[in-house]
Motif scaffolding. Structure first.
Motif, PDB file in Angstrom:
ATOM      1  N   ARG A   1       3.501  -3.677  -0.150  1.00 34.68           N
ATOM      2  CA  ARG A   1       3.075  -2.501  -1.264  1.00 34.68           C
ATOM      3  C   ARG A   1       3.328  -1.059  -0.387  1.00 34.68           C
ATOM      4  NH1 ARG A   1      -2.644  -2.971  -4.412  1.00 34.68           N
ATOM      5  NH2 ARG A   1      -1.184  -4.562  -5.127  1.00 34.68           N
ATOM      6  N   ILE A   2       3.779  -0.276  -1.261  1.00 33.68           N
ATOM      7  CA  ILE A   2       4.056   1.221  -0.733  1.00 33.68           C
ATOM      8  C   ILE A   2       3.150   2.291  -1.440  1.00 33.68           C
ATOM      9  CG2 ILE A   2       6.265   2.832  -0.456  1.00 33.68           C
ATOM     10  CD1 ILE A   2       6.379  -0.023   0.986  1.00 33.68           C
ATOM     11  N   ARG A   3       2.915   3.067  -0.608  1.00 35.08           N
ATOM     12  CA  ARG A   3       2.150   4.348  -1.225  1.00 35.08           C
ATOM     13  C   ARG A   3       3.255   5.721  -1.137  1.00 35.08           C
ATOM     14  NH1 ARG A   3      -3.329   7.357   1.380  1.00 35.08           N
ATOM     15  NH2 ARG A   3      -2.911   9.348   0.567  1.00 35.08           N
TER      16      ARG A   3
ATOM     17  N   THR B   1      -1.417  10.617  -5.851  1.00 36.33           N
ATOM     18  CA  THR B   1      -0.707   9.326  -4.960  1.00 36.33           C
ATOM     19  C   THR B   1      -0.719   8.245  -6.053  1.00 36.33           C
ATOM     20  OG1 THR B   1      -2.492  10.040  -3.142  1.00 36.33           O
ATOM     21  CG2 THR B   1      -1.850   7.887  -3.261  1.00 36.33           C
TER      22      THR B   1
ATOM     23  N   HIS C   1       1.177   3.823  -6.146  1.00 37.49           N
ATOM     24  CA  HIS C   1       1.691   2.766  -5.128  1.00 37.49           C
ATOM     25  C   HIS C   1       2.225   1.758  -6.190  1.00 37.49           C
ATOM     26  CE1 HIS C   1      -1.938   0.012  -6.701  1.00 37.49           C
ATOM     27  NE2 HIS C   1      -0.885  -0.629  -6.538  1.00 37.49           N
TER      28      HIS C   1
ATOM     29  N   GLU D   1       4.772  -2.180  -5.571  1.00 39.77           N
ATOM     30  CA  GLU D   1       5.416  -3.377  -4.617  1.00 39.77           C
ATOM     31  C   GLU D   1       7.000  -3.449  -4.868  1.00 39.77           C
ATOM     32  OE1 GLU D   1       3.170  -5.346  -3.783  1.00 39.77           O
ATOM     33  OE2 GLU D   1       1.575  -4.516  -4.843  1.00 39.77           O
TER      34      GLU D   1
ATOM     35  N   GLU E   1       4.357   2.152   3.956  1.00 42.17           N
ATOM     36  CA  GLU E   1       3.764   0.996   3.686  1.00 42.17           C
ATOM     37  C   GLU E   1       2.250   1.083   3.934  1.00 42.17           C
ATOM     38  OE1 GLU E   1       4.020  -4.003   5.204  1.00 42.17           O
ATOM     39  OE2 GLU E   1       5.170  -2.319   6.113  1.00 42.17           O
ATOM     40  N   VAL E   2       1.513   0.096   3.138  1.00 39.52           N
ATOM     41  CA  VAL E   2       0.132   0.340   3.145  1.00 39.52           C
ATOM     42  C   VAL E   2      -0.310  -1.221   2.954  1.00 39.52           C
ATOM     43  CG1 VAL E   2      -0.311   2.532   2.526  1.00 39.52           C
ATOM     44  CG2 VAL E   2       0.004   0.731   0.704  1.00 39.52           C
TER      45      VAL E   2
ATOM     46  N   ASP F   1      -5.136   0.385  -3.228  1.00 37.86           N
ATOM     47  CA  ASP F   1      -5.024   0.440  -4.820  1.00 37.86           C
ATOM     48  C   ASP F   1      -5.153   2.036  -4.956  1.00 37.86           C
ATOM     49  OD1 ASP F   1      -5.939   1.063  -7.671  1.00 37.86           O
ATOM     50  OD2 ASP F   1      -5.554  -1.180  -7.567  1.00 37.86           O
ATOM     51  N   ALA F   2      -4.066   2.596  -5.377  1.00 38.46           N
ATOM     52  CA  ALA F   2      -4.153   4.051  -5.534  1.00 38.46           C
ATOM     53  C   ALA F   2      -5.186   4.573  -6.244  1.00 38.46           C
ATOM     54  CB  ALA F   2      -2.575   4.572  -6.071  1.00 38.46           C
TER      55      ALA F   2
ATOM     56  N   TYR G   1     -10.169  -0.490   2.273  1.00 40.33           N
ATOM     57  CA  TYR G   1      -9.574  -0.012   0.961  1.00 40.33           C
ATOM     58  C   TYR G   1     -10.035  -1.255  -0.057  1.00 40.33           C
ATOM     59  CZ  TYR G   1      -5.888   2.882   3.096  1.00 40.33           C
ATOM     60  OH  TYR G   1      -5.191   4.039   3.569  1.00 40.33           O
TER      61      TYR G   1
END
Length: 280
Positions: A2-4, A60, A62, A64, A113-114, A119-120, A268
């Protein structure tokens, strides 16, 4: 993985955030660029779905991505994957902007990466918006496209007094465009106005906002500021809980999503679960 991503955009030439067939949107532009760079379909989840014409300084989102695709981003360079992605995305989106060479109306500032439970949208604790108003000609700057021009002065003190009763958790139906099955109860953490030079800056901060809520709050309080309505009118509208002909929606172009706040990474998942509960 998961990428922010953290990003900013000028909403003038976008038909809002959300993808719409045949229209240029922020989500559409970014998902196309991400899919091109990562060579796989990408779907973005965003913190705040802004309307057409609304800007963002601190948005912001996010998505995958396959581990191998992320690791391959730097190629032969010594850059980190996130830095490589930022550079590649901004190069692509700049080509789609309607402006002079070197201009782009959407910029990805960071990518990293987060944890999987980030979840944004639902992990966010709050969103803060600003609304800029120039209420006399000396504040009218043709170079700026994020300021509402008014030709009569506003009473900022009256606007702030009228805003105070709206703070806290309420049903904001009178200030929202309701959606079937969705709650209009929100917690308004801050709402007020200050003069900054020749511009009045309104700030609204809440755990979340329903559709058109910020623009309706601003439109309502502008009516008080220009003397068209009493200071008690916004509180009266709140108590009525009715989306009727009294609604005043301020223009979109002066609104900016400034920042989205998140808890520590360890919270989170818990915050996302709490935010999904139905309020009302």
């Amino acid at each position: 993985m998961r990428i922010r991503i953290d990003l900013a955009y000028n909403g003038t030439d976008f038909h809002g955030w959300a993808t719409q067939p045949g229209l240029r949107t922020v989500q559409g532009e970014l998902e196309a660029a991400l899919s091109m760079v990562l060579r796989e379909p990408v779907t973005l989840t965003v913190a705040g779905r802004t309307d057409a014409g609304v800007h963002a300084a601190g948005q912001t989102a996010h998505f995958e991505v396959d581990d191998a695709g992320w690791a391959a981003l730097p190629g032969r360079s010594s850059r980190e994957p996130g830095e490589s992605l930022v550079r590649k995305l901004n190069a692509i989106t700049a080509r789609g902007a309607d402006g002079p060479p070197g201009y782009t109306d959407v910029v990805v500032k960071a990518a990293y990466e987060v944890p999987d439970d980030f979840d944004a949208r639902f992990s966010a604790l709050w969103r803060r918006y600003s609304y800029r108003i120039a209420d006399e000609p000396r504040g009218w700057d043709p170079r700026r496209r994020d300021v509402l021009w008014l030709d009569s002065p506003l009473d900022v003190d009256a606007m702030n007094r009228a805003a105070a009763p709206l703070l806290g958790e309420h049903d904001f139906l009178s200030f929202c465009r309701p959606r079937e099955g969705a709650s209009t109860t929100r917690t308004l953490r801050a709402l007020g106005f200050e003069r900054e030079g020749d511009v009045i800056v309104g700030v609204a901060e809440a755990d979340a906002f329903c559709h058109s809520q910020v623009r309706t709050l601003m439109g309502t309080l502008i009516e008080v500021g220009r003397g068209a309505r009493s200071e008690s009118w916004p509180a009266q509208r709140l108590a009525e809980a009715s989306r009727n002909g009294e609604v005043v929606v301020a223009p979109a172009h002066a609104l900016t999503l400034e920042e989205v706040g998140y808890p520590d990474a360890s919270e989170y998942g818990a915050q996302a679960s709490a935010a999904r509960r139905f309020r009302g």
